[in-house]
Design an enzyme around this catalytic site. Sequence first.
Site, PDB file in Angstrom:
ATOM      1  N   SER A 134       0.841  -1.211   0.000  1.00 56.68           N
ATOM      2  CA  SER A 134       0.000   0.000   0.000  1.00 56.68           C
ATOM      3  C   SER A 134       0.870   1.253   0.000  1.00 56.68           C
ATOM      4  O   SER A 134       0.527   2.263  -0.618  1.00 56.68           O
ATOM      5  CB  SER A 134      -0.878   0.037   1.259  1.00 56.68           C
ATOM      6  OG  SER A 134      -1.569  -1.165   1.434  1.00 56.68           O
ATOM      7  N   TRP A 158       5.003 -10.808  -4.874  1.00 56.91           N
ATOM      8  CA  TRP A 158       3.575 -10.937  -5.125  1.00 56.91           C
ATOM      9  C   TRP A 158       3.207 -10.391  -6.504  1.00 56.91           C
ATOM     10  O   TRP A 158       2.270  -9.601  -6.640  1.00 56.91           O
ATOM     11  CB  TRP A 158       2.746 -10.238  -4.034  1.00 56.91           C
ATOM     12  CG  TRP A 158       2.735 -11.017  -2.774  1.00 56.91           C
ATOM     13  CD1 TRP A 158       3.440 -10.740  -1.637  1.00 56.91           C
ATOM     14  CD2 TRP A 158       2.006 -12.231  -2.514  1.00 56.91           C
ATOM     15  NE1 TRP A 158       3.209 -11.714  -0.689  1.00 56.91           N
ATOM     16  CE2 TRP A 158       2.332 -12.638  -1.199  1.00 56.91           C
ATOM     17  CE3 TRP A 158       1.133 -13.017  -3.272  1.00 56.91           C
ATOM     18  CZ2 TRP A 158       1.800 -13.792  -0.628  1.00 56.91           C
ATOM     19  CZ3 TRP A 158       0.604 -14.168  -2.688  1.00 56.91           C
ATOM     20  CH2 TRP A 158       0.935 -14.545  -1.384  1.00 56.91           C
ATOM     21  N   ILE A 159       3.958 -10.811  -7.506  1.00 52.08           N
ATOM     22  CA  ILE A 159       3.721 -10.323  -8.863  1.00 52.08           C
ATOM     23  C   ILE A 159       3.001 -11.398  -9.674  1.00 52.08           C
ATOM     24  O   ILE A 159       3.530 -12.506  -9.855  1.00 52.08           O
ATOM     25  CB  ILE A 159       5.069  -9.950  -9.552  1.00 52.08           C
ATOM     26  CG1 ILE A 159       5.856  -8.941  -8.698  1.00 52.08           C
ATOM     27  CG2 ILE A 159       4.826  -9.424 -10.969  1.00 52.08           C
ATOM     28  CD1 ILE A 159       5.126  -7.644  -8.389  1.00 52.08           C
ATOM     29  N   GLU A 369      -4.434  -4.352  -5.818  1.00 49.65           N
ATOM     30  CA  GLU A 369      -4.927  -3.155  -6.543  1.00 49.65           C
ATOM     31  C   GLU A 369      -5.672  -2.221  -5.593  1.00 49.65           C
ATOM     32  O   GLU A 369      -6.730  -1.685  -5.928  1.00 49.65           O
ATOM     33  CB  GLU A 369      -5.776  -3.575  -7.748  1.00 49.65           C
ATOM     34  CG  GLU A 369      -4.984  -4.503  -8.672  1.00 49.65           C
ATOM     35  CD  GLU A 369      -5.173  -4.235 -10.126  1.00 49.65           C
ATOM     36  OE1 GLU A 369      -5.587  -3.124 -10.495  1.00 49.65           O
ATOM     37  OE2 GLU A 369      -4.880  -5.151 -10.920  1.00 49.65           O
ATOM     38  N   GLY A 370      -5.104  -2.024  -4.427  1.00 53.74           N
ATOM     39  CA  GLY A 370      -5.700  -1.176  -3.387  1.00 53.74           C
ATOM     40  C   GLY A 370      -6.505  -2.033  -2.439  1.00 53.74           C
ATOM     41  O   GLY A 370      -7.509  -2.624  -2.840  1.00 53.74           O
TER      42      GLY A 370
END
Length: 401
Positions: A134, A158-159, A369-370
């Site tokens: 974040s 974490w890709i 993604e948030g």
Amino acid sequence: MIDFTLTDEQRLLEQSVREWAAREVAPFIRDHDRRHHFDRDRIVGGMAKLGLLGISVPAGYGGAGMDYISLGIASEELEYVDTSLRVIMSVHTGLNCLSLLTWGTEEQKQRYLVPQSEGAKLAGYGLTEPGAGSDVRALQTTAVRRGDRYVLTGEKSWISLANVADNFLVFAWTDLEKKQRRDPSGLSAFIVERTFKGFASGPMKEKWGILAGDTGWFTLDEVEVPEANLLGEPGEGFKIAMFALDQGRFTVAAGATGLVRACRDASVRYAKDRRTFGVEIGQHQLVKEMIAQMESDYEAARLLWLRAGWLKNEGQRNTKETGLAKWFATVASERAASDAVQIHGANGYSDEYPVGRFYRNCKAAVIYEGTREIHKLMQADYLLGYRTDRPTRRALPAYKQ
Ligand SMILES: Cc1cc2nc3c(=O)[nH]c(=O)nc-3n(C[C@H](O)[C@H](O)[C@H](O)COP(=O)(O)OP(=O)(O)OC[C@H]3O[C@@H](n4cnc5c(N)ncnc54)[C@H](O)[C@@H]3O)c2cc1C
């Protein structure tokens, strides 16, 4: 005029993706999930044939030239069958290809966007690091200028597609003084090829969801990246990263909407089949309540992503609307998956039925993604006047028929 009717082209797309996923993926997905198997040929090959990998990229750059609502439709249909399919849309098409389309030079588009849109190359997005999720300003990856190259050093974790993608959008500090001050105008974006010397990748171990998808880490050990692979200008990396998320989050929103629908349909089927106390369990009001909640969540989530897609088609800024659609749909999908397992009782607690997989898969989208919390803060900050969207040098091209 707002018109909710799908065009003939959009309807055909919906039907084609639905039929392909039901025929080519649904029969195998439980096995792939169990074996942690990413079936590149079947999945990526099939998606490429359907034109999904460059769906909203103009035909001149190898894409299908369809609008952004179509991108949402494809995402919804893919996640109806399995989240791993939609993740490909999110990172390859949403985060990567649309960023190249918007921010890339003509040379970068020819070299990278065209083969990606055609499905010959797969692409990912490398923002997160072990110490920075974040909090993007906590990134540690650096890019030091050496002659006509940048030397990248760092680690991304974490890709999605880390072990299978050919090209990555990588974010790194080019201004080390700004890095010290956590000033994001010191970040830049680069196109990095897997084949560049010093690139290495591996899987995230012990992952418990999206098991038919690939998620990993990669390291950059003094990777030399040509200056021509800088996306945008030096210092535009943070803006490009946030721009990319506007597109990725849209696919996540539409995908999570598809997951709610999958939970709803599985629950309706089971509730008509399973009997307790002499009646179908669908006759019990408390079961009806869960099914009704799924329907209201599905319809509301769909309207939210449709609005965001419409704004994209019109060429209007949609960071707030896309964020709201993503937040709402992912939280709703978690609720729907949990209730779908509940409706299935003990049978939901096994892989014999798909709802257990839905339950494991849904959680990640409440994080990536948030996170749910970051999206809550964003929406509050818009309302409180603490956050406004300033224009950027480039904007997603409006859809022109
Ligand atoms: C399956 C999967 C795939 C992914 N794919 C990609 C990818 O392709 N590319 C990529 O770059 N990243 C990817 N990610 C990483 C993802 O984007 C990050 O995990 C996410 O941004 C959250 O960061 P974090 O995990 O470091 O959590 P943290 O940022 O450490 O957050 C931990 C908790 O603290 C809360 N929190 C943090 N800050 C605040 C605050 N200011 N106020 C309130 N609460 C706060 C968060 O909401 C969360 O609950 C993926 C993750 C997963 C699980």
